[in-house]
Design a protein around this motif. Structure first.
Motif, PDB file in Angstrom:
ATOM      1  N   LEU A 136      25.224  37.328   7.948  1.00  0.00           N
ATOM      2  CA  LEU A 136      25.504  37.705   9.339  1.00  0.00           C
ATOM      3  C   LEU A 136      25.259  39.207   9.508  1.00  0.00           C
ATOM      4  CD1 LEU A 136      26.414  36.236  11.947  1.00  0.00           C
ATOM      5  CD2 LEU A 136      28.685  37.176  11.543  1.00  0.00           C
ATOM      6  N   ARG A 170      23.750  45.506  14.868  1.00  0.00           N
ATOM      7  CA  ARG A 170      22.508  46.256  14.774  1.00  0.00           C
ATOM      8  C   ARG A 170      22.766  47.689  15.200  1.00  0.00           C
ATOM      9  NH1 ARG A 170      18.579  44.575  11.648  1.00  0.00           N
ATOM     10  NH2 ARG A 170      16.638  44.000  12.663  1.00  0.00           N
ATOM     11  N   HIS A 199      16.460  46.151   8.733  1.00  0.00           N
ATOM     12  CA  HIS A 199      16.514  46.350   7.280  1.00  0.00           C
ATOM     13  C   HIS A 199      15.109  46.578   6.713  1.00  0.00           C
ATOM     14  CE1 HIS A 199      19.462  45.793   3.799  1.00  0.00           C
ATOM     15  NE2 HIS A 199      18.339  46.211   3.247  1.00  0.00           N
ATOM     16  N   SER A 200      14.086  46.079   7.414  1.00  0.00           N
ATOM     17  CA  SER A 200      12.707  46.323   6.960  1.00  0.00           C
ATOM     18  C   SER A 200      12.380  47.820   7.001  1.00  0.00           C
ATOM     19  CB  SER A 200      11.717  45.556   7.830  1.00  0.00           C
ATOM     20  OG  SER A 200      11.990  44.173   7.773  1.00  0.00           O
ATOM     21  N   SER A 242      28.307  33.358   4.929  1.00  0.00           N
ATOM     22  CA  SER A 242      28.394  34.794   4.716  1.00  0.00           C
ATOM     23  C   SER A 242      29.070  35.031   3.371  1.00  0.00           C
ATOM     24  CB  SER A 242      29.228  35.394   5.853  1.00  0.00           C
ATOM     25  OG  SER A 242      29.380  36.774   5.714  1.00  0.00           O
ATOM     26  N   HIS A 290      13.790  48.998   3.675  1.00  0.00           N
ATOM     27  CA  HIS A 290      12.944  48.608   2.539  1.00  0.00           C
ATOM     28  C   HIS A 290      11.710  49.527   2.479  1.00  0.00           C
ATOM     29  CE1 HIS A 290      15.031  44.843   1.590  1.00  0.00           C
ATOM     30  NE2 HIS A 290      14.773  44.298   2.759  1.00  0.00           N
ATOM     31  N   LEU A 325      19.475  40.155  11.768  1.00  0.00           N
ATOM     32  CA  LEU A 325      18.765  38.901  12.029  1.00  0.00           C
ATOM     33  C   LEU A 325      19.763  37.754  12.197  1.00  0.00           C
ATOM     34  CD1 LEU A 325      16.264  40.544  11.279  1.00  0.00           C
ATOM     35  CD2 LEU A 325      15.536  38.704   9.768  1.00  0.00           C
ATOM     36  N   LYS A 343      33.897  38.458   8.699  1.00  0.00           N
ATOM     37  CA  LYS A 343      33.321  38.483  10.049  1.00  0.00           C
ATOM     38  C   LYS A 343      33.447  37.138  10.758  1.00  0.00           C
ATOM     39  CE  LYS A 343      29.629  40.300   7.940  1.00  0.00           C
ATOM     40  NZ  LYS A 343      28.290  40.866   7.647  1.00  0.00           N
TER      41      LYS A 343
END
Ligand code: NAP
Ligand code: ZN
Ligand code: ZN
Length: 348
Positions: free
Chosen positions: A183, A338, A42-43, A205, A46, A186, A210
């Motif tokens: 969830l 991921r 996700h970085s 969550s 961003h 990471l 999930k």
């Protein structure tokens, strides 16, 4: 210089397009890695969207890199041609300050050099793993143990270490109640790692969608935070909470779930500041802290721990043309767990 295929975005929110980038010629301590897989953190999103301040464009993100060594400089001792190797979020640091000397290069007092969106020691912007090859000083490479395939290993280089490091630092283990908030990339590694360390793990969550996965990954409890009653029923339940949220939430709700002297460790990095009412910390002598990735020594320790416990990430392998779509799905919390780019699809 070595010319390699890559995917770059030209500006905040612009789509990814094929490009070629130059990798430097090998210096004596450099390793050339043929990248097989690169995770989407996700970085990356961003940064690509300019949510953390100015980004250096064009941007080639990617700091969850797994591949095979195809050449080494004359003084390299850590890796040999044919070895399986990884690169995480850093490619250099000052190597002299007290934090570097302590093996905590991520907290280098002069600032570590990020794998992308940073200026390398050669004065050029660094470019990450959405590319076919990378040249990295051996000091910032990792050995990927046998038994972890490269696709499921890639996300360990950021998602794995970012959750492993605080779990270790704050003593997750038998007798400790640990909650993992969110969830996603990471979070799912946090659940696996905390369970493997022997802690009793809950997932918090947004919904119960999930739940089956969370329990399979090693949690013994799964709670929906969309139900306000959850915060009441779980009040003062946890020794340690790791929050992986990419968005802002009411911090006081989560702080209220800590036992006396409990710690909420925030590893998420939302665009906007976290706001914390003072009394949510005063009551219960609670701590709110943060943690950033992990040093090279600890990253290797995490990889070896994963090999020993048979852990890897749960991945969805995608082609390079699916990066934009994958970004949308990550932002919509629609990732299990991921996305990993198959770099053989980068040409073209
Ligand atoms: P991710 O895969 O998108 O996971 C984040 C999870 O947060 C989502 O799956 C979702 O979980 C939850 N979430 C998202 N939006 C939410 C909202 N509005 N309200 C409540 N929950 C929400 O992201 P990631 O790659 O794991 O990264 C998470 C964050 O950590 C990002 O901000 C990233 O930049 C940061 N990060 C920090 C470090 C570090 O060194 N500290 C390293 C890597 C990443 P549920 O669907 O389960 O609710
Ligand atoms: Zn990351
Ligand atoms: Zn340093």
């Amino acid at each position: 210089m070595i010319s390699v295929n890559a995917r770059a975005t030209a500006g905040a929110g612009e789509p990814f397009r094929p490009t070629t980038i130059e990798r430097r010629d090998l210096g004596p301590k450099d390793v050339l890695i043929d990248i097989a897989y690169a995770g989407i953190c996700h970085s990356d999103i961003h940064t690509a969207r300019g949510e953390w301040g100015p980004t250096i464009f064009p941007l080639v993100p990617g700091h969850e890199i797994a591949g095979t060594v195809s050449a080494v400089g004359s003084e390299v001792t850590k890796l040999a041609v044919g070895d399986r190797a990884g690169v995480g979020c850093m490619v250099d640091s000052c190597r002299e300050c007290e934090h570097c000397l302590a093996g905590e290069e991520q907290y280098c007092l002069k600032g570590n050099v990020g794998t992308y969106n940073a200026i390398g020691k050669d004065g050029r912007p660094t470019e990450g793993g959405y590319s076919e090859k990378i040249v990295v000083d051996e000091a910032f490479t990792l050995r990927i143990p046998e038994g972890i395939s490269l696709d499921v290993a890639a996300p360990l280089l950021c998602a794995g270490i970012t959750t492993y490091s605080p779990l270790r630092h704050w003593g997750a283990g038998p007798g400790k109640r640990v909650a993992i908030v969110g969830l996603g990339g990471l979070g799912h590694m946090g659940v696996k790692l905390a369970a493997a360390m022997g802690a009793e793990v809950s997932v918090l969550s947004q919904s119960l969608k999930k739940m089956e996965d969370g329990l399979r990954l090693g949690a013994t409890e799964y709670h929906a935070t969309s139900d306000r009653a959850t915060f009441k029923s779980l009040a003062r339940s946890y020794d340690l909470i790791i929050s992986t949220l990419s968005a802002n939430v009411r911090m006081q709700d989560y702080l209220g779930l800590l036992k006396l002297d409990g710690s909420l460790v925030n590893v998420g990095a939302p665009e906007k500041p976290l706001t914390v009412p003072a009394f949510s910390l005063l009551d219960g002598r609670r701590s709110l802290s943060g943690s950033m990735i992990g040093g090279i020594r600890e990253t290797q320790e995490m990889l070896d721990f994963c090999a020993e416990h048979g852990l890897g990430a749960e991945v969805e392998v995608i082609g390079a043309d699916q990066i934009d779509e994958a970004y949308e799905r990550v932002v919509a919390s629609d990732v299990r767990y991921r996305f990993v780019i198959d770099t053989s699809t980068l040409a073209g």
